[in-house]
Design a protein around this motif. Structure first.
Motif, PDB file in Angstrom:
ATOM      1  N   ASN A   1       0.805  -1.220   0.000  1.00  0.00           N
ATOM      2  CA  ASN A   1       0.000   0.000   0.000  1.00  0.00           C
ATOM      3  C   ASN A   1       0.838   1.270   0.000  1.00  0.00           C
ATOM      4  O   ASN A   1       0.306   2.364  -0.225  1.00  0.00           O
ATOM      5  CB  ASN A   1      -0.939   0.005   1.213  1.00  0.00           C
ATOM      6  CG  ASN A   1      -2.003  -1.068   1.119  1.00  0.00           C
ATOM      7  OD1 ASN A   1      -2.477  -1.384   0.028  1.00  0.00           O
ATOM      8  ND2 ASN A   1      -2.376  -1.649   2.257  1.00  0.00           N
TER       9      ASN A   1
ATOM     10  N   ARG B   1       0.442   4.132  -6.846  1.00  0.00           N
ATOM     11  CA  ARG B   1      -0.728   3.426  -7.365  1.00  0.00           C
ATOM     12  C   ARG B   1      -0.541   3.028  -8.824  1.00  0.00           C
ATOM     13  O   ARG B   1      -0.988   1.971  -9.256  1.00  0.00           O
ATOM     14  CB  ARG B   1      -1.957   4.327  -7.225  1.00  0.00           C
ATOM     15  CG  ARG B   1      -3.266   3.573  -7.288  1.00  0.00           C
ATOM     16  CD  ARG B   1      -4.396   4.485  -6.887  1.00  0.00           C
ATOM     17  NE  ARG B   1      -5.656   3.781  -6.884  1.00  0.00           N
ATOM     18  CZ  ARG B   1      -6.812   4.374  -6.625  1.00  0.00           C
ATOM     19  NH1 ARG B   1      -6.829   5.658  -6.336  1.00  0.00           N
ATOM     20  NH2 ARG B   1      -7.930   3.686  -6.641  1.00  0.00           N
TER      21      ARG B   1
ATOM     22  N   ARG C   1       1.388  -0.126  -8.924  1.00  0.00           N
ATOM     23  CA  ARG C   1       0.542  -1.243  -8.489  1.00  0.00           C
ATOM     24  C   ARG C   1      -0.404  -1.660  -9.620  1.00  0.00           C
ATOM     25  O   ARG C   1      -0.668  -2.849  -9.813  1.00  0.00           O
ATOM     26  CB  ARG C   1      -0.245  -0.847  -7.245  1.00  0.00           C
ATOM     27  CG  ARG C   1       0.620  -0.619  -6.007  1.00  0.00           C
ATOM     28  CD  ARG C   1      -0.224  -0.135  -4.851  1.00  0.00           C
ATOM     29  NE  ARG C   1      -1.198  -1.140  -4.449  1.00  0.00           N
ATOM     30  CZ  ARG C   1      -2.316  -0.855  -3.760  1.00  0.00           C
ATOM     31  NH1 ARG C   1      -2.586   0.397  -3.419  1.00  0.00           N
ATOM     32  NH2 ARG C   1      -3.147  -1.815  -3.426  1.00  0.00           N
TER      33      ARG C   1
END
Length: 708
Positions: A493, A497, A500
């Motif tokens: 996390n 992003r 990811r």
């Protein structure tokens, strides 16, 4: 020269045919498609096998097969079958190795069993691992690109009122080729009782793109395809036009026409669709023009054109659509990227792609004017002593359709970070105009964050490059490791992003093309017959017992059908028994069961392991044969060094190889590497031809003298 080539070709072919006839081992066929615009032009048919009594994989090209443009599924496989029968190896054909990513290249394994019953079709299919990894790299980079970058079949259009110029709606829809467009529209109009469609292409002339004169080859291709699509009228268009009539009674259906968006209009729409800009942008013009300015610096190289031609336009579109679908799924799962993340990734990659091209052009001009050494580059001048000591003094130009090379180029950019910063910001290089390529600190941070994913890909290729050739048993462990490493990025996390998203795309590619059993019995059987893996590897990786039992059943089924019937019965007369013969511990113990019950052995060379057992007569010969048959299947038909290099992997010698002379020359070159014709024989043939020519010349001279 032609006679020499014909003689050596016939000699080598005859000897190769004899060599293959004498082999009793299974053989694997590699199909490498060389493509044209819509379908492969021809298939390069390669053969792979491990000769009896050896542990070395051999490879020989057999022929080139033209692929017909019409009904390829009905004509391709018979041609391939003819090649196999001509070489008399149809009964020895086990695995079929090819990319098998695009639908058009599934044809062979689909129809192969119907024409050659001895072959095993999909159960013996091997996907080219290098091609799948290249697709995975493409999927990883998709979040860093816009849909305009990948030339998808989607085309964006707008409805324009021909009288007022009012723009009603901008939208995106499927693009089709000319013939299917005409056929679909004419059939539709006939059903509706409307007149035949008229060609209104001239209307586009009034809506020219002011950027067209400076566009790249890629942009020009997009515009060409947009022009094709302007004739299509679907139900969606009619519905939209009908809606307009209710809101504006003065505008009839005939007043509206559908035209392609101008490129900068399309970019604005794409920027909004993909989140680069949102409603908070009061004036998006600046960022759009910055994008266009950077994009125009990226030129298509010879390697790009060769790679695209080799892959084929239809195959390229299939790959693009595959990645688009995967990326859409990732967005639904992980959420849309923020405008900041999308802008950061898009412009970072665009700058990294463009700078090497600009520097190359500037250096060519400078070196030509000043007669400087071609290695005397701007980036080399800015490199540190460590860079120079390591021999890393140049940025890399990625090949457009070899997405692995894009990751390689990014890694080199990061490695030369200080040199790039110095070059793009120092006052003494200001006249080069490189300020648009300056990476902001967040862009550098994002590039550095890509490195773990890059290293995971690189490790895959390093693993494949070990040994003489990548073999099928390496596939599942490599894919499993890559999935685990990319999965860790998805689950982190704290990671950006956009990275990811890219990692999630990779996992989806691997899951589709390599499910738990790899999508083929070849992978499971090869791993179980590898003395280091057997069943223990699957247990250690968490495969459930039901899956393992099924895998053992698959191996046992192949063993009992193809190999066990050939096991020689044990001699009962002890007086006549050869003391060096293979000694089975008990006549009731099945050789496969015995092998699976024994502990694993640490070895990275399974073919050498089974060869040693064969020489020492410590295992059942038929089990050895089965193990070597399956362990000798190649994991890829692509040279690993080419796949992970910036060389482009082009095959210029194949571009016209179907021509009889070049075809023979190409095949002969490979056959000579197998030692089928010695250098002495080549020299003797040349000298013989030379003597024959001298005798002929002398005879002609003598006749002319007599005639005088």
């Amino acid at each position: 020269m032609q006679h020499d080539i014909d003689f050596l070709y016939d000699l080598a072919r005859k000897r190769l045919k004899k060599m293959l006839k004498n082999e009793t081992v299974a053989m694997h066929v590699g199909l490498d498609a060389r493509t044209a615009r819509h379908l492969p032009r021809f298939l390069e048919v390669n053969l792979y096998w491990c000769p009896a009594g050896t542990s070395t994989l051999k490879h020989a090209p057999l022929d080139f097969i033209w692929v017909p443009l019409h009904q390829p599924d009905e004509k391709l496989v018979p041609k391939l079958t003819k090649v196999m029968k001509d070489w008399k190896i149809e009964e020895k054909w086990l695995a079929t190795v090819g990319d098998n990513i695009t639908a058009e290249r599934e044809v062979v394994t689909d129809l192969q069993p119907a024409l050659l019953p001895a072959t095993r079709g999909h159960s013996a299919r091997v996907r080219c691992l290098a091609d799948v990894l290249n697709l995975a790299a493409q999927a990883f980079l998709r979040p860093f690109e816009l849909s305009t970058n990948n030339e998808s079949r989607k085309v964006r259009t707008k409805l324009v009122n021909k009288k007022t110029g009012e723009v009603l709606k901008k939208r995106k829809r499927e693009m089709k080729d000319d013939e299917s467009i005409k056929e679909e529209v004419e059939v539709k109009r006939m059903k509706e009782g409307t007149p035949p469609m008229q060609d209104n292409s001239s209307s586009i002339e009034t809506d020219k793109d002011p950027l067209a004169t400076g566009s790249t080859a890629k942009t020009a291709q997009v515009k060409l395809e947009q022009v094709k699509s302007e004739h299509v009228q679907t139900e969606e268009v009619k519905m939209v036009i009908g809606a307009s009539s209710s809101s504006s009674s003065s505008a009839s259906e005939a007043d509206w026409e559908e035209v392609p968006l101008r490129y900068y209009e399309e970019l604005e729409l794409v920027f909004r669709e993909e989140g680069v800009i949102d409603d908070t942008f009061e004036n998006p013009t600046g960022i759009i023009w910055q994008y266009i300015d950077l994009e125009e610096e990226i030129k298509l190289t010879d390697d790009d054109f060769e790679a695209r031609a080799e892959l084929g336009e239809k195959a390229l579109q299939d790959l693009i659509e595959e990645v688009e679908g995967i990326n859409d799924r990732t967005i639904r799962e992980l959420g849309q990227l923020s405008s900041d993340q999308k802008e950061l990734g898009t412009f970072m990659l665009l700058k990294m792609k463009g700078l090497p091209f600009v520097l190359k052009m500037e250096e060519e001009i400078r070196n030509e004017d000043n007669k400087r050494n071609k290695d005397d580059t701007y980036i080399a001048e800015c490199c540190s002593s460590k860079n120079k000591a390591d021999g890393v003094t140049a940025l890399l130009e990625a090949v457009q359709t070899m997405w692995i090379t894009h990751l390689h180029a990014i890694a080199r950019y990061v490695e030369l970070k200080d040199a790039v910063i110095r070059l793009t910001t120092a006052s003494n290089y200001a006249d080069l105009g490189l300020d648009k390529f300056i990476l902001r600190e967040p862009e550098w941070s994002l590039a550095e964050e890509i490195m773990p994913a890059y290293q995971a890909f690189k490790d895959c290729f390093v693993s494949l490059a070990k040994g003489d050739a990548p073999l099928v048993h390496q596939t599942i462990p490599i894919i499993r490791t890559l999935r685990e490493r990319l999965g860790a990025i998805v689950n982190d996390n704290t990671a950006s992003r956009i990275i990811r998203h890219g990692a999630s795309n990779v996992i989806k590619v691997l899951e589709k093309f390599y499910p738990d059993n790899g999508g083929s019995d070849m992978y499971t059987i090869a791993m179980i017959l590898h003395p280091r893996f057997k069943l223990e590897w699957f247990r250690a990786k968490g495969y459930d017992q039901e899956w393992i039992d099924k895998a053992v059943g698959t191996v046992r089924g192949i063993w009992e059908k193809y190999y066990l019937p050939n096991v020689a019965p044990q001699e009962s007369d002890s007086d006549s028994m050869d003391i060096e013969a293979y000694e089975q511990p008990s006549p009731t113990v099945d050789p496969l069961t015995q092998y699976l019950s024994e502990p694993t052995i640490k070895t990275s060379a399974p073919l050498a392991y089974w060869k040693a057992l064969e020489e020492a007569r410590l295992a059942e010969p038929q089990l050895i044969r089965m193990a070597k048959d399956y362990l000798s299947a190649p994991a890829t038909i692509v040279k690993v060094d080419d796949a992970f290099s910036l060389a482009g992997g082009s095959h210029s010698e194949h571009e016209t190889c179907p021509q009889p002379y070049r075809r023979k020359l190409t095949l002969l070159h490979s056959w000579l590497e197998l030692g089928l014709v010695t250098q002495q024989e080549s020299v003797e043939r040349w000298e013989s031809e030379k003597k024959e020519r001298e005798v002929a010349i002398s005879a002609v001279a003598h006749i002319r003298h007599r005639l005088r």
